[in-house]
Write a protein that holds these residues in place. Structure first.
Motif, PDB file in Angstrom:
ATOM      1  N   TYR A 230       0.812  -1.119   0.001  1.00 37.35           N
ATOM      2  CA  TYR A 230       0.047  -0.019  -0.153  1.00 37.35           C
ATOM      3  C   TYR A 230       0.878   1.322  -0.047  1.00 37.35           C
ATOM      4  O   TYR A 230       0.262   2.369   0.034  1.00 37.35           O
ATOM      5  N   VAL A 231       2.274   0.878  -0.290  1.00 41.19           N
ATOM      6  CA  VAL A 231       3.033   1.897  -0.157  1.00 41.19           C
ATOM      7  C   VAL A 231       2.693   2.943  -1.734  1.00 41.19           C
ATOM      8  O   VAL A 231       2.304   2.402  -2.601  1.00 41.19           O
TER       9      VAL A 231
ATOM     10  N   THR B  11       5.527   5.997   1.966  1.00 37.44           N
ATOM     11  CA  THR B  11       5.857   5.097   2.641  1.00 37.44           C
ATOM     12  C   THR B  11       5.462   4.930   4.216  1.00 37.44           C
ATOM     13  O   THR B  11       5.143   3.938   4.828  1.00 37.44           O
TER      14      THR B  11
ATOM     15  N   LYS C 111       2.264   2.654   5.729  1.00 34.85           N
ATOM     16  CA  LYS C 111       1.717   1.926   4.788  1.00 34.85           C
ATOM     17  C   LYS C 111       2.120   0.615   4.795  1.00 34.85           C
ATOM     18  O   LYS C 111       3.436   0.110   4.714  1.00 34.85           O
ATOM     19  N   GLN C 112       1.202  -0.373   4.603  1.00 34.83           N
ATOM     20  CA  GLN C 112       1.459  -1.515   4.914  1.00 34.83           C
ATOM     21  C   GLN C 112       2.054  -2.421   3.583  1.00 34.83           C
ATOM     22  O   GLN C 112       1.392  -2.231   2.455  1.00 34.83           O
TER      23      GLN C 112
ATOM     24  N   LYS D  92      -9.500   3.008   2.385  1.00 33.77           N
ATOM     25  CA  LYS D  92      -8.118   2.700   2.825  1.00 33.77           C
ATOM     26  C   LYS D  92      -7.244   3.153   1.671  1.00 33.77           C
ATOM     27  O   LYS D  92      -6.004   3.488   1.884  1.00 33.77           O
TER      28      LYS D  92
ATOM     29  N   GLU E  90      -5.701   6.267   2.742  1.00 35.62           N
ATOM     30  CA  GLU E  90      -4.961   6.409   3.954  1.00 35.62           C
ATOM     31  C   GLU E  90      -3.419   6.838   3.875  1.00 35.62           C
ATOM     32  O   GLU E  90      -2.581   6.209   3.182  1.00 35.62           O
TER      33      GLU E  90
END
Length: 312
Positions: free
Chosen positions: A130-131, A145, A148-149, A250, A253
């Motif tokens: 999710y970066v 970054t 972010k997962q 999401k 985010e």
């Protein structure tokens, strides 16, 4: 670790930059000569929290040259556009040794099968991140970054030492990374995020700040995600996402208002998008399992129309 980022666009530079700062030998491969020249001459400029910092990096336009200089690497992170996967990995074969791991962090579905055909399934790990990253200028990237997962995992679902080692490397660089025993579900969860924003950002031309201010866009995004979730469930995929709106929320985010989805970035550069591997993947899988996907079909049609217009 000795790491090669194959397809170091905005996202690849964001990831490769922080891995370099963590002390790893990272090579960034980008076909754009201006991008490579800028990074080699003055470093990769990462903008984070409104502040620019320079990261000295190794950059090259081809993987063949890197392979001749460094030999095999420990990890190849694949981030080329989906339609370039086969050729890019074939060109990078000199980087692959007996213990090399090839990790796809690409958007969409289907890349791991292509990579497995070239390097062997035993070398391939799947992952989703999710970066985010946005190209500001050659060698200058807005990095998303923080917080972010990233999820990685073996295609078999096993939890292995090599997956743990890569996750540890990422975490030490500030990339929040976990090892998943349900990577197929994880890949679909990430696909839902791309379904929510990618095509709509490309069609409207809006960065996230504007995209999330239009209620009709949000409603369309939620409808597209609902279709994708129905397709995943009909295909036996175990999702963590429980509500379509969760994917829409999401997606934004931790990202700044000026962030642009990769499809919009591609269209702005006049290149084709990965819509066939995102919304298009939902449409194809929906046809296989008998789930209607009219919203995603419409989004694919709109993006294809824009691509055709740019080609003219």
């Amino acid at each position: 670790m000795k790491i090669c980022v194959l397809g170091a666009g905005a996202l690849g530079c964001a990831i490769g930059g922080v891995l370099t700062e963590a002390g790893h030998e990272v090579w960034l491969i980008n076909r754009n000569a201006a991008q490579v020249e800028a990074m080699n001459s003055r470093g990769l400029i990462l903008r984070d929290g409104g502040v620019d910092r320079s990261v000295p990096v190794h950059a090259a336009t081809t993987a063949q040259g890197v392979g001749m200089e460094t030999g095999a690497v420990d990890l190849v992170i694949v981030l080329v556009k989906s339609f370039d996967t086969r050729q890019a990995m074939q060109d990078a074969h000199s980087l692959v040794g007996p213990d090399t791991v090839v990790l796809s962090l690409q958007n969409g579905l289907g890349h791991e099968d292509i990579l497995a055909e070239i390097v062997g399934r035993q070398r391939v790990l799947a992952g989703k991140t999710y970066v985010g990253g946005t190209q500001l200028a050659p060698g200058h990237v807005l990095a998303g970054t923080r917080g972010k997962q990233t999820h990685i995992g073996e295609l078999s679902g096993a939890i292995t030492d090599r997956a743990r080692a890569i996750a540890k490397t990422f975490n030490q660089a500030g990339l929040r990374t976990t090892v998943s025993d349900n990577i197929l579900g994880t890949m679909w969860d990430k696909l839902l995020v791309n379904v929510a924003t990618g095509a709509l950002s490309g069609i409207t031309g809006l960065p996230y700040g504007g995209l999330y201010q239009v209620p009709e866009v949000g409603a369309c995004a939620v409808a597209a995600v609902a279709e994708a979730m129905a397709v995943a469930r009909a295909s036996g995929i175990r999702l963590d996402t429980t509500e379509p709106r969760h994917a829409w929320v999401k997606a934004a985010e931790g990202l700044p208002p000026e962030f642009k989805a990769s499809m919009l970035q591609s269209l702005e550069k006049g290149s084709v998008t990965e819509v066939d591997y995102v919304n298009g993947a939902v449409v194809r899988q929906g046809a296989k399992c008998g789930v209607p996907t009219p919203v995603n079909q419409a989004l694919v049609a709109c993006i294809k129309g824009i691509e055709r217009g740019l080609a003219r």
